[in-house]
Structure formats: structure tokens, C-alpha cells
Design a protein around this motif. Sequence first.
Motif, PDB file in Angstrom:
ATOM      1  N   TYR A 165     -10.297  27.095  -2.217  1.00  0.00           N
ATOM      2  CA  TYR A 165     -11.015  25.912  -1.751  1.00  0.00           C
ATOM      3  C   TYR A 165     -10.340  25.351  -0.504  1.00  0.00           C
ATOM      4  CZ  TYR A 165     -13.579  25.642  -6.194  1.00  0.00           C
ATOM      5  OH  TYR A 165     -14.383  25.915  -7.260  1.00  0.00           O
ATOM      6  N   SER A 166     -11.132  24.708   0.330  1.00  0.00           N
ATOM      7  CA  SER A 166     -10.561  23.963   1.451  1.00  0.00           C
ATOM      8  C   SER A 166     -10.013  22.644   0.916  1.00  0.00           C
ATOM      9  CB  SER A 166     -11.635  23.694   2.510  1.00  0.00           C
ATOM     10  OG  SER A 166     -12.655  22.861   1.973  1.00  0.00           O
ATOM     11  N   GLU A 167      -9.319  21.911   1.774  1.00  0.00           N
ATOM     12  CA  GLU A 167      -8.708  20.661   1.326  1.00  0.00           C
ATOM     13  C   GLU A 167      -9.733  19.558   1.072  1.00  0.00           C
ATOM     14  OE1 GLU A 167      -5.850  20.397   4.515  1.00  0.00           O
ATOM     15  OE2 GLU A 167      -4.237  21.042   3.177  1.00  0.00           O
ATOM     16  N   ASP A 168     -10.973  19.742   1.585  1.00  0.00           N
ATOM     17  CA  ASP A 168     -12.041  18.794   1.271  1.00  0.00           C
ATOM     18  C   ASP A 168     -12.972  19.355   0.193  1.00  0.00           C
ATOM     19  OD1 ASP A 168     -12.910  20.709   3.106  1.00  0.00           O
ATOM     20  OD2 ASP A 168     -14.468  19.411   3.916  1.00  0.00           O
ATOM     21  N   ASN A 169     -12.440  20.337  -0.569  1.00  0.00           N
ATOM     22  CA  ASN A 169     -13.089  20.861  -1.775  1.00  0.00           C
ATOM     23  C   ASN A 169     -14.342  21.682  -1.516  1.00  0.00           C
ATOM     24  OD1 ASN A 169     -12.594  21.030  -4.574  1.00  0.00           O
ATOM     25  ND2 ASN A 169     -14.350  19.696  -4.989  1.00  0.00           N
ATOM     26  N   VAL A 170     -14.425  22.342  -0.378  1.00  0.00           N
ATOM     27  CA  VAL A 170     -15.492  23.314  -0.133  1.00  0.00           C
ATOM     28  C   VAL A 170     -15.027  24.670  -0.660  1.00  0.00           C
ATOM     29  CG1 VAL A 170     -16.803  24.577   1.635  1.00  0.00           C
ATOM     30  CG2 VAL A 170     -16.423  22.111   1.874  1.00  0.00           C
ATOM     31  N   LEU A 171     -15.872  25.316  -1.450  1.00  0.00           N
ATOM     32  CA  LEU A 171     -15.534  26.626  -1.999  1.00  0.00           C
ATOM     33  C   LEU A 171     -15.401  27.638  -0.864  1.00  0.00           C
ATOM     34  CD1 LEU A 171     -15.125  28.486  -4.438  1.00  0.00           C
ATOM     35  CD2 LEU A 171     -17.618  28.723  -4.583  1.00  0.00           C
TER      36      LEU A 171
END
Length: 209
Positions: A165-171
Amino acid sequence: MKKTIGVIARENVSEYKQVPLYGIRRDVIQILKKYDVNVIMIPILFDSEEEFSKIKEIIDFCDGIISPGGSKIYDIDYKIIEYLHQIDKPTLGICLGMQIMGKLFNGKVRTKIEDEKHCSDEEYVHNVNIKKDSLLFRIIGEEKIKVNSRHMRQIPYTNLDCVAYSEDNVLEAIEDKTKKFFIGIQWHPETLMEDVYSNRLFNYFIEML
């Protein structure tokens, strides 16, 4: 004997008279040229059983498949990914390719992403956190890496293993641990030819052929 990689063609538009084209991006070809492999294009212009039968013949001839980035998904894309999964053919999905993989396995594509870093021309724009129990971690060797990004759509969930995941919670990455190599990633390693982690990913993919 050289291995053969099939790359699924994507729709594009020429600068001259806006003529529609189907082909493979140059950066995908360039990174594969680093390896001693043959590369063939898999056209998906028509969505019919007859067309899919022809595509399966090409897939069966190939040792591995790349489903690259693009802007449009056809129904036949899902048939291709489903077939690849069934026969356990090494498959790497990139950006749109990952979204097709995720949606096929009970996922949903959403278009809204808040962070503009996910659609940037810069080489490195955000971090990706990788789960340590994943094949992707075994390949990359790091829990956190910096990646490029150029997409406006995302897969918020899927029945495949969600492993980064990215740090902004995008898979950012999905995989099926039961397969030899069935991995989808949201960033574009093909455009980062000198990046150590991009090379580790492609090296491992080639080794699995």
C-alpha cells in the motif's frame, strides 16, 4: 532456447489525425531488451470467442505474459487474465494490468484518488509499504521503497492477496501466493530502468519463465 514474453497490446491515439493505434509502449520494449528473450505483441482488438481462441494459441506459445498499463479495459482482458491464472502462466500486471487482475477477483475499480502524487511525471513520488509475508517482499527485499506513479484509478479491494500500500492507503500490489508468478503492481517499473527494485522484479519474472 530463448524464452518468449507476450505483451498485451493497448489502445492509443497517433498524433497524426488522431488515428487509433494498438501497440506496446516503448519503455516496456526497452526494459525487456535487457534480457535474452523474444517479445511478441498480443492483439485484443476484437472481443469474440473466435478471437479469444486465437489469443490462447499465442499465450500457449509464450513462456510469460505482461499485462501493461493503458486507459481502457475490454471484456477480453478479463478472459485473458482468467486463462493465465488457470494455466499458471507467469503473469506481471502493471497499472491497468493490475486493475484488471484485481477486478477479475471480486474487485472494484474506483476513479477518485485524493493525492496528486499518484498521477505524476516525476520518477519517484511516493513510498510503497510491502508486507513481509509476500512473494513481492522476497523479490524486492525491502519493506519500503520509493516508486513512480501515473494513474487516476485504484482497486480498493480484491480477493487476491493485497501485499503493498502507499502511505495514503492506495492498494499498490496484489498477488496469488498459490501461483508461480501472478503479481500486479500499480506503479511503472518499466520506466525506471536503472532502479534496483525494478530490476529485481523483472529479473525474478524472467527467471520464472
